[in-house]
Design an enzyme around this catalytic site. Sequence first.
Site, PDB file in Angstrom:
ATOM      1  N   SER A 193       0.589  -1.593  -0.292  1.00  0.00           N
ATOM      2  CA  SER A 193      -0.091  -0.236   0.119  1.00  0.00           C
ATOM      3  C   SER A 193       1.261   1.142   0.157  1.00  0.00           C
ATOM      4  CB  SER A 193      -0.997  -0.429   1.420  1.00  0.00           C
ATOM      5  OG  SER A 193      -0.257   0.238   2.506  1.00  0.00           O
ATOM      6  N   HIS A 251      -5.844  -4.319  -0.900  1.00  0.00           N
ATOM      7  CA  HIS A 251      -5.449  -3.022  -2.114  1.00  0.00           C
ATOM      8  C   HIS A 251      -5.686  -4.284  -3.601  1.00  0.00           C
ATOM      9  CE1 HIS A 251      -4.448   0.366   0.318  1.00  0.00           C
ATOM     10  NE2 HIS A 251      -4.175  -0.683   1.001  1.00  0.00           N
ATOM     11  N   LYS A 260     -12.000  -1.339   1.611  1.00  0.00           N
ATOM     12  CA  LYS A 260     -11.221  -0.140   0.550  1.00  0.00           C
ATOM     13  C   LYS A 260     -12.357  -0.480  -0.798  1.00  0.00           C
ATOM     14  CE  LYS A 260      -7.143  -0.789   3.060  1.00  0.00           C
ATOM     15  NZ  LYS A 260      -6.663  -1.494   3.621  1.00  0.00           N
TER      16      LYS A 260
HETATM   17  C1  LIG Z   1      -6.563  -1.832   4.828  1.00  0.00           C
HETATM   18  C2  LIG Z   1      -5.251  -3.127   5.354  1.00  0.00           C
HETATM   19  C3  LIG Z   1      -5.629  -4.319   6.176  1.00  0.00           C
HETATM   20  C4  LIG Z   1      -6.997  -3.749   7.209  1.00  0.00           C
HETATM   21  O1  LIG Z   1      -8.209  -4.092   6.176  1.00  0.00           O
HETATM   22  P1  LIG Z   1      -9.624  -2.990   7.378  1.00  0.00           P
HETATM   23  O2  LIG Z   1     -10.866  -4.042   6.829  1.00  0.00           O
HETATM   24  O3  LIG Z   1      -9.318  -1.786   7.119  1.00  0.00           O
HETATM   25  O4  LIG Z   1      -9.505  -3.981   9.020  1.00  0.00           O
HETATM   26  C5  LIG Z   1      -5.216  -5.382   6.330  1.00  0.00           C
HETATM   27  N1  LIG Z   1      -4.183  -5.509   5.579  1.00  0.00           N
HETATM   28  C6  LIG Z   1      -4.230  -4.749   4.128  1.00  0.00           C
HETATM   29  C7  LIG Z   1      -2.677  -5.082   3.370  1.00  0.00           C
HETATM   30  C8  LIG Z   1      -4.830  -3.269   3.928  1.00  0.00           C
HETATM   31  O5  LIG Z   1      -4.361  -2.401   3.566  1.00  0.00           O
END
Ligand SMILES: *Cc1c(COP(=O)(O)O)cnc(C)c1O
Length: 397
Positions: A187, A215, A245
Site C-alpha cells: 500500500s 488493495h 476498501k
Molecule cells: C487496510 C488493510 C488491512 C485492514 O483492513 P481493514 O478492513 O481496514 O481492517 C489489512 N491488510 C492490508 C494490506 C491493508 O491495506
Amino acid sequence: MTKFAFIRDDMDRLREEGLLINLRVMGSPADAWMIVDGKRVLNLCTNNYLGLANHPRLKEAAKRAVDEWGVGPAAVRSIAGTQTLHVELEQRLAAFKGVEDALYVQSGFCANQAVIPALVGRDRESGQQDVIFSDRLNHASIIDGARLSGAKIVVYEHCDADDLERVIGENLPNYRRGLLVTDGVFSMDGDVAPLDRLYAVAERHGVMTMVDDAHGEGVLGGGKGIVHHFGLQGQFDVEMGTLSKAFGVVGGVIAGARVVIDYVRQRARPFLFSSAVTPADTAACLAAVDLLEESEDLVNRLWQNTAVLKGGLADLGFDVGHSETPIVPVMLGEAPLAKEFSRRLFEEGVFAMALGFPTVPRGKARIRVMNTAAHSREDLQFGLDAFSRVGKELGVI
Ligand SMILES: *Cc1c(COP(=O)(O)O)cnc(C)c1O
C-alpha cells in the site's frame, strides 16, 4: 499524576519527532470531493477505489436491511449472530473469487488475527513451533497476526522469491510446518507481489500459502483480486481481504479451500469471541458483489483514471516510484517537504496525505495519491493543476 508520567514522556517524544497523528474530520461521505476540516476539497486520500462508499445501490441495500433485520445481531457468529445475510455473503464471495468457501469477519485487520493463529503457532504440550515466512514490507495487521500466533517469524526480502527459497531452505527443517504470507499490493508503493513465483517456491517445499489482497480486490483481475490476476484460483491456500476498501463498506474476508475455512470457523478467536457485522453492512457488501459481478465498468474506469493521473504526474516531472496499481506515490524525500507539500495542496483545494517515517523508510517521504472510479476527468485535471503549481513553488519540478 506521576503514574501517567510515561504517557507525557512518550507524547513529548512523538511531538518532537513530528510523529503525532492529528485527526482530520470529514464532514461529508467518502467521495471524489469531501468536506475536510470544514473545507470542500478534491479527495485523493481514501481507498474507495470503485466509488462504492457512497453508491446509491449500496445505501439502498443497507436501508432495506435495517428495516428487515434491525441494526445489530446482538451475538457472536458462533452463538446467535449468524444471519441469513452473512451466509449469503460468504457464498457469494466464494463464488466471486472462484474458491470453495469464505468467512466474513469484522474487518481486514481482524481477518489476519483470525486466520494466521489458526494455521500456525506453538503446540502447548510438545513445545513444537511453526514458522511464518513474511515479506519485509508486510502490513501491520499481518505482523500482529503473526506475533499473536506464537510461530517463529522469518522475514524475506521484499518481493524476492529467491530469498524466500533461501529462508525456507534454512528454516523449514527446524519447525513443524510453514506458512508463506505476503501482501498482494503493497500500500505504500503500489507494487504487486510476484505471486506466481512465490507460490512455486512455497509449493515445492510444502509450505501453506496466504495473500493479503486488501488493495487488490476490486482492482486487479477484473475486480476479483490478485489470485485471479495470476490465474492461481483454487491453488493458493488462503486469500484474505477486506470489504472496507474497494467494496466501500466494512469487514474482512478469508477465502479458500473448504477444509481450511471450516477449520478457521472452529478456531479463529475474533470470529468466536467478537460480535457479527451488522445487517446493514452485510447487505451493502452483498450489493457491492452484485455490482462487481454485473460489470467491470467501474474497474475499467478506475484504471483509466489511474493512467490519466499517474501519467499526468510523471509528465509534470514528478517521481512516481514503481507503482503498478492505482496507488501513486509522489516521492519527495524528506518528511518536512512532504508535509509542506500536503499543506499547500490543501490550500489549493486538494486533500492528499504526506507519509513519512516510520510508515515509510527515512528519506523516502512521499505524498500518496489515490484516485477512484468516482473522479471525473475534470477532477483529475484540477488535481494535476494543483500539483503543478505547488511542485514548481516548492522547487520539486
Ligand atoms: C487496510 C488493510 C488491512 C485492514 O483492513 P481493514 O478492513 O481496514 O481492517 C489489512 N491488510 C492490508 C494490506 C491493508 O491495506
